[in-house]
Design a protein around this motif. Structure first.
Motif, PDB file in Angstrom:
ATOM      1  N   PRO A  35       0.819  -1.217   0.000  1.00 30.37           N
ATOM      2  CA  PRO A  35       0.000   0.000   0.000  1.00 30.37           C
ATOM      3  C   PRO A  35       0.851   1.264   0.000  1.00 30.37           C
ATOM      4  O   PRO A  35       1.730   1.428   0.838  1.00 30.37           O
ATOM      5  N   ARG A  36       0.542   2.161  -0.923  1.00 33.72           N
ATOM      6  CA  ARG A  36       1.266   3.437  -0.991  1.00 33.72           C
ATOM      7  C   ARG A  36       0.713   4.454   0.002  1.00 33.72           C
ATOM      8  O   ARG A  36       1.447   5.303   0.488  1.00 33.72           O
ATOM      9  N   PHE A  37      -0.573   4.368   0.294  1.00 31.03           N
ATOM     10  CA  PHE A  37      -1.222   5.369   1.146  1.00 31.03           C
ATOM     11  C   PHE A  37      -1.697   4.744   2.460  1.00 31.03           C
ATOM     12  O   PHE A  37      -2.411   3.741   2.453  1.00 31.03           O
ATOM     13  N   PHE A  61       7.305  10.811  12.228  1.00 30.10           N
ATOM     14  CA  PHE A  61       7.306   9.977  11.022  1.00 30.10           C
ATOM     15  C   PHE A  61       8.726   9.636  10.587  1.00 30.10           C
ATOM     16  O   PHE A  61       8.980   8.538  10.093  1.00 30.10           O
ATOM     17  N   GLN A  62       9.642  10.567  10.744  1.00 36.04           N
ATOM     18  CA  GLN A  62      11.036  10.338  10.370  1.00 36.04           C
ATOM     19  C   GLN A  62      11.624   9.195  11.190  1.00 36.04           C
ATOM     20  O   GLN A  62      12.351   8.339  10.667  1.00 36.04           O
ATOM     21  N   LYS A  69       7.143  10.189   1.104  1.00 34.64           N
ATOM     22  CA  LYS A  69       6.881  10.921  -0.127  1.00 34.64           C
ATOM     23  C   LYS A  69       6.027  12.149   0.129  1.00 34.64           C
ATOM     24  O   LYS A  69       6.247  13.221  -0.436  1.00 34.64           O
ATOM     25  N   SER A  70       5.017  12.018   0.980  1.00 29.58           N
ATOM     26  CA  SER A  70       4.168  13.157   1.339  1.00 29.58           C
ATOM     27  C   SER A  70       3.416  12.875   2.629  1.00 29.58           C
ATOM     28  O   SER A  70       3.180  11.714   2.988  1.00 29.58           O
ATOM     29  N   THR A  71       3.056  13.940   3.326  1.00 31.43           N
ATOM     30  CA  THR A  71       2.266  13.854   4.555  1.00 31.43           C
ATOM     31  C   THR A  71       1.214  14.949   4.523  1.00 31.43           C
ATOM     32  O   THR A  71       1.528  16.114   4.280  1.00 31.43           O
ATOM     33  N   PHE A  79      -3.704  11.734   9.762  1.00 31.31           N
ATOM     34  CA  PHE A  79      -2.729  12.073   8.729  1.00 31.31           C
ATOM     35  C   PHE A  79      -2.731  11.023   7.622  1.00 31.31           C
ATOM     36  O   PHE A  79      -2.733   9.817   7.890  1.00 31.31           O
ATOM     37  N   LEU A  80      -2.756  11.512   6.379  1.00 32.92           N
ATOM     38  CA  LEU A  80      -2.637  10.645   5.209  1.00 32.92           C
ATOM     39  C   LEU A  80      -1.186  10.669   4.773  1.00 32.92           C
ATOM     40  O   LEU A  80      -0.645  11.730   4.437  1.00 32.92           O
TER      41      LEU A  80
END
Length: 221
Positions: A35-37, A61-62, A69-71, A79-80
């Motif tokens: 899953p990417r998301f 997240f780090q 890639k994005s947050t 958060f997505l």
């Protein structure tokens, strides 16, 4: 008329809900897919993630998955997250604590999947469950057959809607000895029967009723 038949730092003790979520997430890891998301939300309504500072969120997240890639923060305070590597998705889905609060992490239900249409008469005698099980190795997670109502009877057709566990729709699938083309599934647009506009239903319409014939305010016909 055809009808669609869609119808961890300090570890917390895993509950039955956690187990159910894990089984749902597994379908997105079939055949080297991932899953990417992913959606990360607080497990404590009194301590939403949206109350954390942007710096704390970034560092959180780090520490778990590295550079994502994005947050994006969603309206409900969750958060997505878009992952760039499989290991990032795996690490996030194992997470039960984020910064200083418990969280629930799940695969986004629509962004990681795609829907297509196939037509195959050779599958007419098979059930939806049987077809899904046979096509599981190709990423198929749901199968729904289109039916036609004729003279009061519901008749199954050879048209099937397939849901894949990846966002990119395959051009074809292998059905036994056959290669069957997959077409993009385009759902019927939502139309409001109150104002006659598209994009919402009458239950959520905030406009005055309009006549379906002339488009003016509703009147006696």
């Amino acid at each position: 008329m055809a009808s669609l038949a869609f119808p961890k730092k300090k570890k917390r003790t895993r509950t039955d809900d956690d187990s159910d979520s894990e089984s749902e997430n597994e379908i997105f890891f079939m055949k080297d897919n991932w899953p990417r998301f992913v959606v990360v939300q607080s497990a404590n309504e009194e301590r939403p993630l949206s109350k954390l500072s942007p710096f704390a969120v970034q560092k959180g997240f780090q520490a778990i998955a590295g550079t994502l890639k994005s947050t994006k923060k969603l309206r409900d305070g969750s958060f997505l997250v878009e992952c760039s590597r499989k290991t990032q998705a795996e690490n996030l889905l194992k997470t039960v604590d984020f910064v200083d609060r418990p969280v629930h992490v799940s695969v986004h239900k629509t962004l990681n999947s795609s829907r297509g249409v196939i037509r195959c008469r050779e599958l007419s005698d098979m059930s939806e469950t049987e077809i899904r099980d046979e096509l599981k190795t190709q990423g198929v997670v749901e199968v729904h057959r289109v039916t036609v109502k004729k003279e009061g009877k519901v008749i199954p057709t050879n048209t099937l809607f397939l849901t894949f566990n990846r966002p990119d729709l395959p051009k074809e699938i292998v059905v036994g000895y056959l290669k069957v083309k997959v077409q993009l599934f385009v759902p019927n647009p939502l139309r409001c029967f109150n104002c006659n506009k598209f994009g919402h239903t009458s239950q959520r319409c905030r406009t005055t009723a309009k006549c379906q014939r002339c488009g003016k305010d509703k009147h006696e016909e």
